[in-house]
Design a protein around this motif. Structure first.
Motif, PDB file in Angstrom:
ATOM      1  N   ILE A  25       0.847  -1.204   0.000  1.00 29.41           N
ATOM      2  CA  ILE A  25       0.000   0.000   0.000  1.00 29.41           C
ATOM      3  C   ILE A  25       0.878   1.249   0.000  1.00 29.41           C
ATOM      4  CG2 ILE A  25      -1.738   1.301   1.288  1.00 29.41           C
ATOM      5  CD1 ILE A  25      -2.799  -1.503   2.208  1.00 29.41           C
ATOM      6  N   SER A  26       1.935   1.248   0.782  1.00 24.42           N
ATOM      7  CA  SER A  26       2.845   2.404   0.773  1.00 24.42           C
ATOM      8  C   SER A  26       3.567   2.511  -0.565  1.00 24.42           C
ATOM      9  CB  SER A  26       3.835   2.336   1.934  1.00 24.42           C
ATOM     10  OG  SER A  26       4.680   1.219   1.810  1.00 24.42           O
ATOM     11  N   GLU A  27       3.841   1.383  -1.207  1.00 26.90           N
ATOM     12  CA  GLU A  27       4.454   1.414  -2.535  1.00 26.90           C
ATOM     13  C   GLU A  27       3.486   2.027  -3.554  1.00 26.90           C
ATOM     14  OE1 GLU A  27       7.620   0.607  -3.440  1.00 26.90           O
ATOM     15  OE2 GLU A  27       7.970   0.368  -1.281  1.00 26.90           O
ATOM     16  N   ALA A  28       2.198   1.733  -3.421  1.00 27.85           N
ATOM     17  CA  ALA A  28       1.192   2.325  -4.310  1.00 27.85           C
ATOM     18  C   ALA A  28       1.119   3.836  -4.100  1.00 27.85           C
ATOM     19  CB  ALA A  28      -0.168   1.680  -4.080  1.00 27.85           C
ATOM     20  N   ARG A  29       1.202   4.277  -2.847  1.00 27.23           N
ATOM     21  CA  ARG A  29       1.224   5.726  -2.574  1.00 27.23           C
ATOM     22  C   ARG A  29       2.453   6.371  -3.199  1.00 27.23           C
ATOM     23  NH1 ARG A  29      -0.528   4.165   2.728  1.00 27.23           N
ATOM     24  NH2 ARG A  29       1.618   4.403   3.457  1.00 27.23           N
ATOM     25  N   GLN A  30       3.596   5.705  -3.088  1.00 23.47           N
ATOM     26  CA  GLN A  30       4.829   6.236  -3.680  1.00 23.47           C
ATOM     27  C   GLN A  30       4.718   6.297  -5.208  1.00 23.47           C
ATOM     28  OE1 GLN A  30       7.423   7.750  -2.250  1.00 23.47           O
ATOM     29  NE2 GLN A  30       8.074   8.169  -4.324  1.00 23.47           N
ATOM     30  N   PHE A  31       4.064   5.313  -5.807  1.00 26.61           N
ATOM     31  CA  PHE A  31       3.832   5.302  -7.254  1.00 26.61           C
ATOM     32  C   PHE A  31       3.036   6.542  -7.666  1.00 26.61           C
ATOM     33  CE2 PHE A  31       0.924   3.848 -10.713  1.00 26.61           C
ATOM     34  CZ  PHE A  31       1.862   3.735 -11.718  1.00 26.61           C
ATOM     35  N   VAL A  32       2.009   6.866  -6.894  1.00 20.57           N
ATOM     36  CA  VAL A  32       1.202   8.061  -7.162  1.00 20.57           C
ATOM     37  C   VAL A  32       2.065   9.313  -7.047  1.00 20.57           C
ATOM     38  CG1 VAL A  32      -0.688   9.484  -6.269  1.00 20.57           C
ATOM     39  CG2 VAL A  32      -1.012   7.030  -6.561  1.00 20.57           C
ATOM     40  N   THR A  33       2.882   9.372  -6.011  1.00 21.66           N
ATOM     41  CA  THR A  33       3.763  10.523  -5.814  1.00 21.66           C
ATOM     42  C   THR A  33       4.758  10.658  -6.960  1.00 21.66           C
ATOM     43  OG1 THR A  33       3.552  10.362  -3.422  1.00 21.66           O
ATOM     44  CG2 THR A  33       5.437  11.591  -4.254  1.00 21.66           C
ATOM     45  N   SER A  34       5.289   9.538  -7.423  1.00 22.55           N
ATOM     46  CA  SER A  34       6.231   9.571  -8.551  1.00 22.55           C
ATOM     47  C   SER A  34       5.568  10.123  -9.799  1.00 22.55           C
ATOM     48  CB  SER A  34       6.756   8.161  -8.846  1.00 22.55           C
ATOM     49  OG  SER A  34       7.507   7.691  -7.766  1.00 22.55           O
TER      50      SER A  34
END
Length: 142
Positions: A25-34
């Motif tokens: 889930i945190s990786e998905a948030r980071q993907f959005v931020t990227s």
């Protein structure tokens, strides 16, 4: 502004699949931020993807061993479509009424509040839950 959104006349699409674990889930948030970079609506998009990815893991086969969920982002100059794809399950995402004692489903109320619109496509074999987020145009963000 992120390089992905550097031209207001272009529409960009990014997709990524994630293992169906809580850590992702945190990786998905980071993907959005990227994707969005320092855009004004990045925090909103992170919160929405977090809620939708959590639902995919908790309520669908995406959260079973070997399960996966996907995140797709489409953006133009004033609108972001954020979609989470899951592996399906027996229940359909829905909003809970305030008087419901069950705490499940409350995240979709948050998604409804933060997005211009949201919806669900698919069935118990796999579905996509999407949200539309209005973006502040680059020339108004400064």
């Amino acid at each position: 502004m992120s390089p992905a959104l550097n031209s207001p006349k272009e529409i960009h699409r990014w997709c990524r699949n994630f293992p169906g674990t809580r850590a992702q889930i945190s990786e998905a948030r980071q993907f959005v931020t990227s994707y969005l970079g320092d855009h004004l609506e990045t925090d909103t998009a992170q919160l929405i993807v977090s809620e939708l990815a959590t639902n995919a893991i908790r309520h669908t086969r995406s959260g079973l061993p070997g399960g996966r969920f996907g995140v797709t982002l489409h953006a133009g100059s004033t609108l972001l479509i954020l979609a989470v794809h899951d592996e399906g399950g027996s229940s359909t995402p829905h909003l809970c009424r305030a008087e419901d004692e069950d705490q499940s489903g409350r995240g979709l109320c948050l998604v409804e509040t933060l997005s211009a619109r949201w919806g669900v496509h698919g069935d118990n074999a796999g579905r996509t839950v999407w949200a539309l987020i209005s973006l502040t145009p680059a020339d108004q963000a400064a």
